[in-house]
Scaffold this motif. Structure first.
Motif, PDB file in Angstrom:
ATOM      1  N   ARG A  44       0.830  -1.209   0.000  1.00 14.89           N
ATOM      2  CA  ARG A  44       0.000   0.000   0.000  1.00 14.89           C
ATOM      3  C   ARG A  44       0.864   1.259   0.000  1.00 14.89           C
ATOM      4  O   ARG A  44       0.502   2.280  -0.612  1.00 14.89           O
ATOM      5  CB  ARG A  44      -0.929   0.000   1.209  1.00 14.89           C
ATOM      6  CG  ARG A  44      -2.023  -1.061   1.152  1.00 14.89           C
ATOM      7  CD  ARG A  44      -2.942  -0.969   2.370  1.00 14.89           C
ATOM      8  NE  ARG A  44      -3.993  -1.969   2.344  1.00 14.89           N
ATOM      9  CZ  ARG A  44      -3.856  -3.204   2.832  1.00 14.89           C
ATOM     10  NH1 ARG A  44      -2.691  -3.571   3.380  1.00 14.89           N
ATOM     11  NH2 ARG A  44      -4.855  -4.057   2.765  1.00 14.89           N
ATOM     12  N   GLN A  45       2.008   1.201   0.661  1.00  7.30           N
ATOM     13  CA  GLN A  45       2.912   2.355   0.663  1.00  7.30           C
ATOM     14  C   GLN A  45       3.485   2.603  -0.729  1.00  7.30           C
ATOM     15  O   GLN A  45       3.651   3.752  -1.153  1.00  7.30           O
ATOM     16  CB  GLN A  45       4.050   2.140   1.666  1.00  7.30           C
ATOM     17  CG  GLN A  45       3.622   2.100   3.126  1.00  7.30           C
ATOM     18  CD  GLN A  45       3.251   3.489   3.632  1.00  7.30           C
ATOM     19  OE1 GLN A  45       2.288   4.106   3.183  1.00  7.30           O
ATOM     20  NE2 GLN A  45       4.021   3.991   4.582  1.00  7.30           N
ATOM     21  N   TRP A  46       3.785   1.519  -1.433  1.00  5.13           N
ATOM     22  CA  TRP A  46       4.282   1.684  -2.803  1.00  5.13           C
ATOM     23  C   TRP A  46       3.196   2.256  -3.709  1.00  5.13           C
ATOM     24  O   TRP A  46       3.492   3.007  -4.648  1.00  5.13           O
ATOM     25  CB  TRP A  46       4.816   0.355  -3.336  1.00  5.13           C
ATOM     26  CG  TRP A  46       6.151   0.011  -2.753  1.00  5.13           C
ATOM     27  CD1 TRP A  46       6.412  -0.831  -1.711  1.00  5.13           C
ATOM     28  CD2 TRP A  46       7.414   0.550  -3.158  1.00  5.13           C
ATOM     29  NE1 TRP A  46       7.760  -0.867  -1.445  1.00  5.13           N
ATOM     30  CE2 TRP A  46       8.398  -0.034  -2.322  1.00  5.13           C
ATOM     31  CE3 TRP A  46       7.816   1.442  -4.147  1.00  5.13           C
ATOM     32  CZ2 TRP A  46       9.760   0.268  -2.448  1.00  5.13           C
ATOM     33  CZ3 TRP A  46       9.172   1.744  -4.281  1.00  5.13           C
ATOM     34  CH2 TRP A  46      10.124   1.165  -3.435  1.00  5.13           C
ATOM     35  N   LEU A  47       1.956   1.926  -3.445  1.00  2.78           N
ATOM     36  CA  LEU A  47       0.862   2.519  -4.206  1.00  2.78           C
ATOM     37  C   LEU A  47       0.739   4.017  -3.918  1.00  2.78           C
ATOM     38  O   LEU A  47       0.484   4.819  -4.830  1.00  2.78           O
ATOM     39  CB  LEU A  47      -0.446   1.794  -3.889  1.00  2.78           C
ATOM     40  CG  LEU A  47      -0.622   0.451  -4.595  1.00  2.78           C
ATOM     41  CD1 LEU A  47      -1.648  -0.420  -3.875  1.00  2.78           C
ATOM     42  CD2 LEU A  47      -1.042   0.666  -6.053  1.00  2.78           C
ATOM     43  N   LYS A  48       0.939   4.409  -2.673  1.00  2.63           N
ATOM     44  CA  LYS A  48       0.961   5.836  -2.349  1.00  2.63           C
ATOM     45  C   LYS A  48       2.105   6.532  -3.077  1.00  2.63           C
ATOM     46  O   LYS A  48       1.943   7.654  -3.585  1.00  2.63           O
ATOM     47  CB  LYS A  48       1.120   6.043  -0.836  1.00  2.63           C
ATOM     48  CG  LYS A  48      -0.093   5.688  -0.005  1.00  2.63           C
ATOM     49  CD  LYS A  48       0.175   6.007   1.471  1.00  2.63           C
ATOM     50  CE  LYS A  48      -1.013   5.662   2.351  1.00  2.63           C
ATOM     51  NZ  LYS A  48      -0.758   6.003   3.773  1.00  2.63           N
ATOM     52  N   LEU A  49       3.257   5.870  -3.126  1.00  2.13           N
ATOM     53  CA  LEU A  49       4.394   6.458  -3.839  1.00  2.13           C
ATOM     54  C   LEU A  49       4.091   6.573  -5.324  1.00  2.13           C
ATOM     55  O   LEU A  49       4.408   7.586  -5.959  1.00  2.13           O
ATOM     56  CB  LEU A  49       5.657   5.628  -3.620  1.00  2.13           C
ATOM     57  CG  LEU A  49       6.874   6.141  -4.397  1.00  2.13           C
ATOM     58  CD1 LEU A  49       7.307   7.509  -3.888  1.00  2.13           C
ATOM     59  CD2 LEU A  49       8.031   5.151  -4.322  1.00  2.13           C
ATOM     60  N   SER A  50       3.473   5.541  -5.893  1.00  2.00           N
ATOM     61  CA  SER A  50       3.120   5.585  -7.310  1.00  2.00           C
ATOM     62  C   SER A  50       2.211   6.771  -7.610  1.00  2.00           C
ATOM     63  O   SER A  50       2.416   7.502  -8.600  1.00  2.00           O
ATOM     64  CB  SER A  50       2.422   4.274  -7.706  1.00  2.00           C
ATOM     65  OG  SER A  50       2.020   4.304  -9.053  1.00  2.00           O
ATOM     66  N   ASN A  51       1.228   7.006  -6.758  1.00  2.00           N
ATOM     67  CA  ASN A  51       0.329   8.142  -6.948  1.00  2.00           C
ATOM     68  C   ASN A  51       1.076   9.465  -6.784  1.00  2.00           C
ATOM     69  O   ASN A  51       0.840  10.428  -7.522  1.00  2.00           O
ATOM     70  CB  ASN A  51      -0.828   8.075  -5.964  1.00  2.00           C
ATOM     71  CG  ASN A  51      -1.771   6.928  -6.248  1.00  2.00           C
ATOM     72  OD1 ASN A  51      -1.945   6.522  -7.390  1.00  2.00           O
ATOM     73  ND2 ASN A  51      -2.371   6.374  -5.195  1.00  2.00           N
ATOM     74  N   SER A  52       1.979   9.523  -5.814  1.00  2.00           N
ATOM     75  CA  SER A  52       2.745  10.753  -5.570  1.00  2.00           C
ATOM     76  C   SER A  52       3.698  11.033  -6.722  1.00  2.00           C
ATOM     77  O   SER A  52       3.913  12.196  -7.096  1.00  2.00           O
ATOM     78  CB  SER A  52       3.516  10.635  -4.251  1.00  2.00           C
ATOM     79  OG  SER A  52       2.628  10.406  -3.171  1.00  2.00           O
ATOM     80  N   LEU A  53       4.281   9.980  -7.286  1.00  2.00           N
ATOM     81  CA  LEU A  53       5.124  10.136  -8.465  1.00  2.00           C
ATOM     82  C   LEU A  53       4.304  10.657  -9.639  1.00  2.00           C
ATOM     83  O   LEU A  53       4.741  11.552 -10.375  1.00  2.00           O
ATOM     84  CB  LEU A  53       5.779   8.803  -8.819  1.00  2.00           C
ATOM     85  CG  LEU A  53       6.573   8.733 -10.125  1.00  2.00           C
ATOM     86  CD1 LEU A  53       7.717   9.744 -10.135  1.00  2.00           C
ATOM     87  CD2 LEU A  53       7.109   7.315 -10.345  1.00  2.00           C
ATOM     88  N   ARG A  54       3.107  10.128  -9.824  1.00  2.00           N
ATOM     89  CA  ARG A  54       2.233  10.623 -10.899  1.00  2.00           C
ATOM     90  C   ARG A  54       1.940  12.111 -10.700  1.00  2.00           C
ATOM     91  O   ARG A  54       1.967  12.894 -11.665  1.00  2.00           O
ATOM     92  CB  ARG A  54       0.925   9.834 -10.917  1.00  2.00           C
ATOM     93  CG  ARG A  54       0.016  10.201 -12.094  1.00  2.00           C
ATOM     94  CD  ARG A  54      -1.390   9.625 -11.913  1.00  2.00           C
ATOM     95  NE  ARG A  54      -1.413   8.180 -11.909  1.00  2.00           N
ATOM     96  CZ  ARG A  54      -1.551   7.432 -13.012  1.00  2.00           C
ATOM     97  NH1 ARG A  54      -1.657   8.014 -14.197  1.00  2.00           N
ATOM     98  NH2 ARG A  54      -1.599   6.115 -12.911  1.00  2.00           N
TER      99      ARG A  54
END
Length: 538
Positions: A209-219
């Motif tokens: 879930r943290q990597w998904l947050k990072l993916s969204n933040s990178l976007r």
């Protein structure tokens, strides 16, 4: 490779044993060290063992590589740090004479793109799509940094040819990034409770879930980068990121912080052991001018036999920086200036993207009228400052946020040969306190200035922000050694990009020639990237 060597030795022993008997073949064919293909696959070591090295290379943790690829390039051009050392006779990348070619390109392709390709192929073969998605997320993070330096890069055609590799235009590249992030999110969301990343995850301890947050933040970061060149695409992608069900980095506990393992923080080695980097004069101008409490966390006080002589203009704030692109004669003269803070000597980690920066991105997006948060711009701005103070362990944030009088200060160099050498007047009179009646341009300057401070020492994105918005108000280099070969930067102007690397000219000449066409100009340091658009930000 050790595992393969062990297995080869075992197989050789088995072969010798088989010449005399075969009765205990099964026993002999078992790895006595417990390293079997089955155990490798069961623990995901066959795929996962690549990840720690790849993630660390997002920082480029090898000291001399970090120094060449970041400290003597974007650290200087973004106004974070400056060398006391007159490298190459005082004429080098920091003065726009490209002595060191970009190590970020080489490291990213060799140590992120190449192993990620192996992971992707293996994950597809083993039907482990979650590892494929994870690898693709890391390589997007790595390659967007390379693109922020060069512009066109090799992405969608990577690995397709052993002869000519064609670069993507930046427009193609960012659209491909967004499309791939869609697929990455879709896959990782199916594995949100998967625990198999844990043994290999040096950032989030296996929390998908943290990597998904990072993916969204990178976007969100990539969308913000395109705000002036492709505003509709930027808006759509920023809103998609902010409104995703997994959310963005939402606290300092979510910060994308990489454990460096046994390595020192690069700024410890470069700043303390080698004495090759110091606070920049731009940082001094802003942090001392604002009386910013974070200064004592980010930097150390001046030293030497007569430290007070270095800070006569602000004796209550014992910090001194070096002008970026300064005239430097002897290293020892400026070694007593402020080093990076003690934090970098004791913390074996590196924060690549933090909660403060995400708040400032949201503040900018909200200022542009995008649907990214229920909070207003003012509150997002304040939350970004508070998050940064919290991350650094600095106090008195409430008084800091209401300060509407302190502005950046002028700079003088006590070790210069004249009062004019390396000196500059502050380039702005911006203050900290939010002003709701200010123009959008002025509000954006306030947001980006605080984002710049909060992002230290991640100079890659700070340099992006400066080029795309003009903020913070960084002064031009004092000594401009640009040349016709690399590209002439006019006096009072700034470097725009790094040239394509020499190995590409030697090994991929057709690809580089095509890349120049996609760049929209010759391969020079004075050619702006696609998203670096002249004119107003609104």
């Amino acid at each position: 490779m050790k595992i393969n060597s062990i297995k080869n030795c075992i197989l050789l022993s088995i072969g010798l044993a088989l010449t005399s008997c075969t009765g205990d073949f099964e026993e002999l064919n078992t790895d006595p060290y417990g390293v079997s293909n089955e155990s490798l696959e069961q623990d995901f070591n066959d795929i996962g063992s690549f990840f720690p090295g790849m993630i660390r290379m997002l920082v480029n943790t090898t000291d001399f590589k970090y120094q060449i690829s970041q400290n003597l390039t974007s650290d200087s051009w973004a106004g974070y740090l400056a060398p006391p050392t007159p490298f190459a006779g005082g004429s080098n990348n920091t003065t726009y004479n490209m002595v060191w070619k970009d190590n970020t390109w080489t490291t990213t392709y060799e140590e992120i793109m190449a192993p990620s390709r192996q992971i992707i192929e293996l994950a597809q073969e083993k039907e482990q799509p979650q590892f494929e998605a994870w690898a693709k997320l890391i390589r997007i993070y790595g390659l967007q940094k390379v693109a922020s330096f060069h512009g066109p890069v090799i992405y969608t055609s990577y690995g397709e040819s052993n002869t000519t590799s064609y670069y993507d235009s930046e427009e193609t590249l960012y659209n491909a990034f967004f499309e791939d992030l869609d697929a990455i999110n879709a896959t990782l969301s199916e594995f949100e409770d998967f625990e198999g990343f844990k043994n290999f995850d040096i950032a989030y301890n296996g929390n998908v879930r943290q990597w998904l947050k990072l993916s969204n933040s990178l976007r969100l970061m990539l969308a913000t980068r395109l705000s002036n060149v492709a505003p509709q695409l930027a808006k759509e992608q920023a809103e998609k990121a902010a409104n995703n069900s997994y959310g963005l980095i939402a606290s300092n506990a979510d910060n994308f912080t990489v454990e460096l393992g046994s390595a020192n923080h690069p700024l410890n080695t470069i700043g303390f052991s080698w004495n090759d980097t110091r606070m920049s004069a731009t940082m001094e101008s802003f942090l001392v001018g604002f009386e910013d409490p974070r200064i004592e966390k980010m930097f150390t006080p001046v030293t030497g036999e007569n430290p007070q002589n270095l800070i006569n203009d602000h004796p209550k704030f014992p910090y001194k920086g070096i002008k970026n692109g300064a005239v430097l004669i002897a290293k020892e003269k400026r070694v007593p200036y402020s080093k990076p803070g003690e934090y970098f000597t004791t913390n074996p980690d590196y924060t690549i993207l933090n909660y403060a920066s995400v708040n400032f991105m949201l503040a900018e997006a909200k200022l542009r009228g995008w649907n990214v948060s229920a909070m207003d711009v003012k509150d997002l701005y304040k939350e970004g400052v508070i998050a940064s103070f919290d991350q650094w362990g600095a106090g008195d944030v409430d008084n800091y946020l209401v300060n509407d009088t302190n502005t950046p200060i002028d700079y003088n160099d006590p070790e210069a040969r004249s009062a004019e050498e390396n000196a500059f007047d502050a380039q702005t009179d911006i203050t900290v306190k939010w002003n709701e009646t200010a123009s959008n341009e002025r509000k954006l300057e306030r947001i980006i200035t605080q984002k710049w401070i909060a992002g230290f020492p991640n100079s890659f994105e700070a340099w992006v922000d400066f080029r795309r918005t003009g903020y913070p108000a960084i002064e031009p280099v004092y000594k401009n050694d640009s040349n016709a070969g690399d590209g002439l930067v006019e006096e009072g102007e700034y470097i725009k990009r790094m040239r394509f690397v020499p190995d590409e000219y030697a090994e991929n000449p057709e690809g580089v020639s095509d890349a120049e066409t996609k760049l929209g100009g010759p391969d020079k340091i004075n050619i702006p990237l696609w998203w670096d658009v002249e004119g107003s930000n609104f």
